[in-house]
Structure formats: structure tokens, C-alpha cells
Design an enzyme around this catalytic site. Structure first.
Site, PDB file in Angstrom:
ATOM      1  N   HIS A   1       0.830  -1.208   0.000  1.00 33.38           N
ATOM      2  CA  HIS A   1       0.000   0.000   0.000  1.00 33.38           C
ATOM      3  C   HIS A   1       0.859   1.252   0.000  1.00 33.38           C
ATOM      4  O   HIS A   1       0.482   2.278  -0.566  1.00 33.38           O
ATOM      5  CB  HIS A   1      -0.952  -0.004   1.206  1.00 33.38           C
ATOM      6  CG  HIS A   1      -2.192  -0.823   0.980  1.00 33.38           C
ATOM      7  ND1 HIS A   1      -3.453  -0.378   1.275  1.00 33.38           N
ATOM      8  CD2 HIS A   1      -2.351  -2.062   0.456  1.00 33.38           C
ATOM      9  CE1 HIS A   1      -4.350  -1.316   0.950  1.00 33.38           C
ATOM     10  NE2 HIS A   1      -3.696  -2.345   0.467  1.00 33.38           N
TER      11      HIS A   1
ATOM     12  N   HIS B   1      -0.994 -13.110  -1.338  1.00 33.28           N
ATOM     13  CA  HIS B   1      -2.205 -13.604  -0.676  1.00 33.28           C
ATOM     14  C   HIS B   1      -2.062 -15.059  -0.215  1.00 33.28           C
ATOM     15  O   HIS B   1      -3.043 -15.683   0.160  1.00 33.28           O
ATOM     16  CB  HIS B   1      -3.428 -13.405  -1.589  1.00 33.28           C
ATOM     17  CG  HIS B   1      -3.741 -11.959  -1.842  1.00 33.28           C
ATOM     18  ND1 HIS B   1      -4.478 -11.509  -2.911  1.00 33.28           N
ATOM     19  CD2 HIS B   1      -3.384 -10.839  -1.137  1.00 33.28           C
ATOM     20  CE1 HIS B   1      -4.571 -10.180  -2.861  1.00 33.28           C
ATOM     21  NE2 HIS B   1      -3.915  -9.752  -1.803  1.00 33.28           N
TER      22      HIS B   1
ATOM     23  N   ASP C   1       4.011 -19.734   0.743  1.00 37.27           N
ATOM     24  CA  ASP C   1       4.347 -20.793  -0.210  1.00 37.27           C
ATOM     25  C   ASP C   1       3.497 -20.637  -1.465  1.00 37.27           C
ATOM     26  O   ASP C   1       2.742 -19.675  -1.595  1.00 37.27           O
ATOM     27  CB  ASP C   1       4.139 -22.175   0.426  1.00 37.27           C
ATOM     28  CG  ASP C   1       2.695 -22.409   0.853  1.00 37.27           C
ATOM     29  OD1 ASP C   1       1.815 -21.580   0.509  1.00 37.27           O
ATOM     30  OD2 ASP C   1       2.430 -23.405   1.531  1.00 37.27           O
TER      31      ASP C   1
HETATM   32  C1  HEM Z   1      -3.353  -7.503  -7.326  1.00 35.33           C
HETATM   33  C2  HEM Z   1      -4.071  -6.585  -6.727  1.00 35.33           C
HETATM   34  C3  HEM Z   1      -4.447  -6.689  -5.287  1.00 35.33           C
HETATM   35  C4  HEM Z   1      -5.694  -6.511  -4.779  1.00 35.33           C
HETATM   36  C5  HEM Z   1      -6.940  -6.160  -5.560  1.00 35.33           C
HETATM   37  C6  HEM Z   1      -5.606  -6.735  -3.367  1.00 35.33           C
HETATM   38  C7  HEM Z   1      -6.670  -6.619  -2.493  1.00 35.33           C
HETATM   39  C8  HEM Z   1      -6.644  -7.064  -1.189  1.00 35.33           C
HETATM   40  C9  HEM Z   1      -7.777  -7.120  -0.339  1.00 35.33           C
HETATM   41  C10 HEM Z   1      -9.179  -6.641  -0.707  1.00 35.33           C
HETATM   42  C11 HEM Z   1      -7.407  -7.666   0.840  1.00 35.33           C
HETATM   43  C12 HEM Z   1      -8.277  -7.991   2.047  1.00 35.33           C
HETATM   44  C13 HEM Z   1      -8.586  -6.778   2.870  1.00 35.33           C
HETATM   45  C14 HEM Z   1      -9.579  -7.131   3.944  1.00 35.33           C
HETATM   46  O1  HEM Z   1     -10.688  -7.572   3.637  1.00 35.33           O
HETATM   47  O2  HEM Z   1      -9.231  -6.996   5.134  1.00 35.33           O
HETATM   48  C15 HEM Z   1      -6.012  -7.949   0.732  1.00 35.33           C
HETATM   49  C16 HEM Z   1      -5.256  -8.508   1.720  1.00 35.33           C
HETATM   50  C17 HEM Z   1      -3.893  -8.666   1.634  1.00 35.33           C
HETATM   51  N1  HEM Z   1      -3.084  -8.255   0.593  1.00 35.33           N
HETATM   52 FE1  HEM Z   1      -3.704  -7.723  -1.246  1.00 35.33          FE
HETATM   53  N2  HEM Z   1      -4.325  -7.040  -3.039  1.00 35.33           N
HETATM   54  C18 HEM Z   1      -3.575  -7.012  -4.174  1.00 35.33           C
HETATM   55  C19 HEM Z   1      -2.211  -7.197  -4.254  1.00 35.33           C
HETATM   56  C20 HEM Z   1      -1.396  -7.385  -3.170  1.00 35.33           C
HETATM   57  C21 HEM Z   1       0.038  -7.278  -3.187  1.00 35.33           C
HETATM   58  C22 HEM Z   1       0.870  -6.896  -4.414  1.00 35.33           C
HETATM   59  C23 HEM Z   1       0.475  -7.545  -1.937  1.00 35.33           C
HETATM   60  C24 HEM Z   1       1.867  -7.560  -1.390  1.00 35.33           C
HETATM   61  C25 HEM Z   1       2.954  -7.652  -2.093  1.00 35.33           C
HETATM   62  C26 HEM Z   1      -0.696  -7.851  -1.143  1.00 35.33           C
HETATM   63  C27 HEM Z   1      -0.679  -8.268   0.163  1.00 35.33           C
HETATM   64  C28 HEM Z   1      -1.798  -8.561   0.907  1.00 35.33           C
HETATM   65  C29 HEM Z   1      -1.767  -9.250   2.193  1.00 35.33           C
HETATM   66  C30 HEM Z   1      -0.538  -9.832   2.858  1.00 35.33           C
HETATM   67  C31 HEM Z   1      -3.081  -9.293   2.662  1.00 35.33           C
HETATM   68  C32 HEM Z   1      -3.564  -9.854   3.989  1.00 35.33           C
HETATM   69  C33 HEM Z   1      -3.534  -8.752   5.008  1.00 35.33           C
HETATM   70  C34 HEM Z   1      -3.899  -9.167   6.420  1.00 35.33           C
HETATM   71  O3  HEM Z   1      -4.144 -10.339   6.685  1.00 35.33           O
HETATM   72  O4  HEM Z   1      -3.913  -8.262   7.283  1.00 35.33           O
HETATM   73  N3  HEM Z   1      -1.803  -7.706  -1.911  1.00 35.33           N
HETATM   74  N4  HEM Z   1      -5.570  -7.575  -0.502  1.00 35.33           N
END
Ligand code: HEM
Ligand SMILES: *[C@@H]1O[C@H](CO)[C@@H](O)[C@H](O)[C@H]1NC(C)=O
Ligand SMILES: *[C@@H]1O[C@H](CO)[C@@H](O)[C@H](O)[C@H]1NC(C)=O
Ligand SMILES: *[C@@H]1O[C@H](CO)[C@@H](O)[C@H](O)[C@H]1NC(C)=O
Ligand SMILES: *[C@@H]1O[C@H](CO)[C@@H](O)[C@H](O)[C@H]1NC(C)=O
Length: 323
Positions: free
Chosen positions: A71, A197, A249
Site C-alpha cells: 500500500h 495472498h 508458499d
Molecule cells: C493484485 C491486486 C491486489 C488486490 C486487488 C488486493 C486486495 C486485497 C484485499 C481486498 C485484501 C483484504 C482486505 C480485507 O478484507 O481486510 C487484501 C489482503 C492482503 N493483501 Fe492484497 N491485493 C492485491 C495485491 C497485493 C500485493 C501486491 C500484496 C503484497 C505484495 C498484497 C498483500 C496482501 C496481504 C498480505 C493481505 C492480507 C492482510 C492481512 O491479513 O492483514 N496484496 N488484498
């Protein structure tokens, strides 16, 4: 004549230097691994120690830290704007809609305090975010990669900049590719970085549309989720990579391939032939071995987006406030 020649050659050298620095600006000039080797040799070990402690208390912190760096980099570049508090002028990135459930700010603050003890005013909050993301992945079983450092911290954070820069979870593959391209990232980076994810969770609110208005979701899986997540519901949260959400993984790709990806954006990776092929390759365990290396490479690229270096920006004293 000799003087004129010298003036001309100095002018030419300056022109070349300008051109070189102009080119490098795009791909993270001024960043290098081991940037703090002399100015703060134990910065990385102090960061790791603090993060290990936090993750051993609560493993879900790892995902929070990884997401913070993402972010940060996608809005104004990797300059720690995601950490700033709102000011009198208005809301900060933290306050935007897509901040939904951002966590881990306290851990970043703890790392900053630990580092400030041995070398005050040297290590940027932006670099701490990059190191924390790497450590989080490593501590959850992923591969190690060397993090380039030398970023400096920005002074501006605006909630209104969120929507135009971060991808939404309901984006289709075209929108995802466009969003990543606007940050200088390829569709390979898109499918690799979506592998983040593999850890963490998403809320019932986030997956509501996927559950109730989207077809390509494994029906057995969907009915399990629907028991706990009602239309319009906000909580609970669900593992992004069911059954493997605390381990970095390639299992995430198996889930996506089986139509068990939790986000619409995860499922969309099956809608482009190249990203689909990558999902397929990584979902067989033998090929999954390349995911770790791919991820480190793409994270390094992401970590170069819009960085401030040299005399730009500042080294913040506290990560939530400009100096
Ligand atoms: C490709 C586009 C992406 C979209 C649309 C996206 C969207 C989201 C959304 C909607 C969530 C869940 C938020 C919630 O409901 O609490 C999430 C969680 C997460 N995202 Fe993404 N994301 C993307 C790419 C990425 C990238 C590039 C990374 C890191 C390099 C990332 C790392 C994470 C992680 C680790 C979580 C879990 C966070 C937690 O458990 O607190 N995401 N993402
Ligand atoms: C930033 O804002 C949060 C939430 O309002 C607050 O708890 C925290 O103390 C603030 N940080 C600083 C350094 O002022
Ligand atoms: C996210 O924004 C909301 C307001 O839209 C705010 O109440 C909440 O504290 C913010 N979350 C974080 C982690 O700053
Ligand atoms: C993706 O979404 C955009 C905006 O809603 C739409 O114009 C486009 O047709 C969609 N593309 C695909 C492949 O679904
Ligand atoms: C569900 O999909 C239908 C048809 O595409 C659309 O009219 C409706 O607004 C959607 N509802 C939600 C909650 O997304």
C-alpha cells in the site's frame, strides 16, 4: 581556446550526468543493498529481532506487514506515506476506504524505536517497511531476498489519492494489468505479487460480492463461506489461502486454480493466458519452487516505485509524523 574547450567538456560531462541520473530515477537510483552497512550496521538485525518477536506473539502480523509495504509503494511511491497520520489539511492514506483493515503500524513503530536507539535519524520509515515485508515472508517460511535500501520518507499523505492508485478487489484482469502497468509493473509481476495472498485474510465485507454475485467460485467452498458470511455482513475474516494462510508458499495458486481464490482479483488471474499459465505452473508442487525466487524479484521491483533518495524528502523521527 583551451578555456573554451574545458568549459565545453565540463558542460558535456554535466549533460551526461544529468541524462544518467534522469534515466536511473525511474528504476530506483540511489538504492542499494547494504545502504546502512556503515551508518547503522545493526539496522537490519534489530528490525528482524523486533519483527520475529511480534510474529511469534501473533502470526497474522506477518501478512499485515507485507500488505503495508504494498500500500505504501502504490500510492506516491515507497516513501512511507501510508504511515502518516491525518493533518489539519485533511485525511491521510490511512483514512481512505481501502485502508480497510490495515494493521501492523505498532510493529513498524517498535522497529523504528529499536533502530533509533543505536543510530538516531539515519534509517527511513520507508526502508523499515521494505525490510519488514521481507522479514515477514522469510519468518513465515518463504525465501529470503536482499532488500535494497536508501529510501527517504515523504511529507505528504492524502486519503483522496488512494482510489486512483490502489487496485480494488473487484477489478477484472484488464483493470489489474492497467493498474500494475501504471506503476511500471508487468503482468508477470501481477501474478507473482498476487501470491502475497498466500498469507493473511480478507473480511466478509470484502468477499460479499464474490460470494453473492459472482459465479466462478467452487460451489462447496461457496456454501461453507456463506454460512459464516451473510449478504451485507462485515465480519468475520477468512483466510486468503485456505488452510495455508500462515505459510508463505505457492499453495495460493492451487487454491486459485480450484476456483477457491477468495478475491475477485485473485480469480481474475485465470482470465489472461499468461497469468493463467503461471497459476497452473506454480500449482504443481515441483514448479512451485520458482515462486519464492520470482516473488523476491518482483518485490525488489515494487520496492523501487517512486522512491525518494539522496537529498529528497527526509528521515522521519517518528513514522506517523513529518519532522
Ligand atoms: C493484485 C491486486 C491486489 C488486490 C486487488 C488486493 C486486495 C486485497 C484485499 C481486498 C485484501 C483484504 C482486505 C480485507 O478484507 O481486510 C487484501 C489482503 C492482503 N493483501 Fe492484497 N491485493 C492485491 C495485491 C497485493 C500485493 C501486491 C500484496 C503484497 C505484495 C498484497 C498483500 C496482501 C496481504 C498480505 C493481505 C492480507 C492482510 C492481512 O491479513 O492483514 N496484496 N488484498
Ligand atoms: C497517530 O494517530 C493515531 C490514531 O489516531 C494515534 O493513536 C497516534 O498516537 C498518532 N501518532 C502520533 C505519533 O501522533
Ligand atoms: C481507516 O479509515 C477510517 C475512516 O474511513 C478510520 O476510522 C480508521 O481508523 C482508518 N484505519 C486505520 C488503520 O487508520
Ligand atoms: C473490465 O472492467 C471494465 C470497467 O468496468 C470494463 O470496461 C471492461 O469491459 C472489463 N473487461 C473485462 C475483460 O471484463
Ligand atoms: C449483482 O449483479 C447484478 C447483475 O450484474 C447487478 O445488477 C447488481 O447491482 C449486483 N449487486 C451487487 C451487490 O454487487
Amino acid at each position: 581556446m583551451a578555456v573554451q574547450k574545458r568549459v565545453l567538456s565540463i558542460f558535456l560531462i554535466q549533460l551526461v550526468l544529468l541524462a544518467v541520473s534522469g534515466l536511473n530515477r525511474v528504476d530506483g537510483a540511489g538504492l542499494r543493498t547494504g545502504y546502512y552497512d556503515e551508518s547503522c550496521p545493526d539496522a537490519e538485525t534489530r528490525a528482524l529481532k523486533t519483527i520475529r518477536k511480534a510474529i511469534s506473539k501473533d502470526v497474522t502480523v506477518a501478512a499485515a506487514l507485507l500488505r503495508l509495504h504494498f500500500h505504501d509503494c502504490f500510492v506516491r511511491g515507497c516513501e512511507a506515506s501510508v504511515l502518516l497520520n491525518a493533518t489539519k489539511e485533511g485525511g491521510a492514506e490511512k483514512d481512505g476506504f481501502l485502508n480497510l483493515s490495515l494493521r501492523g503500524f505498532d510493529v513498524i513503530d517498535d522497529v523504528k524505536s529499536a533502530i533509533e536507539k543505536s543510530c538516531p535519524g539515519v534509517v527511513s520509515c520507508a526502508d523499515i517497511l521494505a525490510l519488514a515485508a521481507r522479514d515477514a515472508v522469510q519468518l513465515t517460511g518463504g525465501l529470503f531476498w536482499k532488500v535494497e535500501t536508501g529510501r527517504r520518507d515523504g511529507r505528504i499523505s492524502l486519503s483522496k489519492e488512494i482510489d486512483a492508485n490502489l487496485p480494488f478487489s473487484n477489478f477484472n484482469i484488464t483493470q489489474l494489468k492497467q493498474n500494475f502497468a501504471s506503476k511500471g509493473l508487468t503482468k508477470k509481476d501481477l501474478v507473482v505479487l498476487s501470491g502475497a495472498h498466500t498469507i493473511g485474510s480478507a473480511s466478509c465485507l470484502t468477499i460479499n460480492t464474490r460470494l453473492y454475485n459472482f459465479t466462478a467460485l467452487d460451489p462447496t467452498f461457496a456454501s461453507e463461506l456463506k454460512k459464516k458470511c451473510k449478504p451485507g455482513g462485515i465480519l468475520p475474516v477468512f483466510e486468503l489461502d485456505q488452510g495455508s494462510s500462515t505459510i508463505s508458499d505457492a499453495h495460493f495458486y492451487k487454491a486459485v486454480r480450484q476456483n477457491r481464490g477468495l478475491l475477485i482479483s485473485d480469480a481474475a488471474l485465470l482470465d489472461d493466458h499468461a497469468t493463467r499459465a503461471y497459476v497452473k505452473r506454480q500449482s504443481t508442487s515441483a514448479a512451485g519452487a520458482t515462486f519464492g525466487r520470482d516473488f523476491g524479484k518482483s518485490m525488489e521491483k515494487m520496492g523501487r516505485i517512486g522512491v525518494l533518495t539522496g537529498s529528497e524528502g527526509e528521515i522521519r523521527q517518528r513514522c506517523a509524523l513529518v519532522n
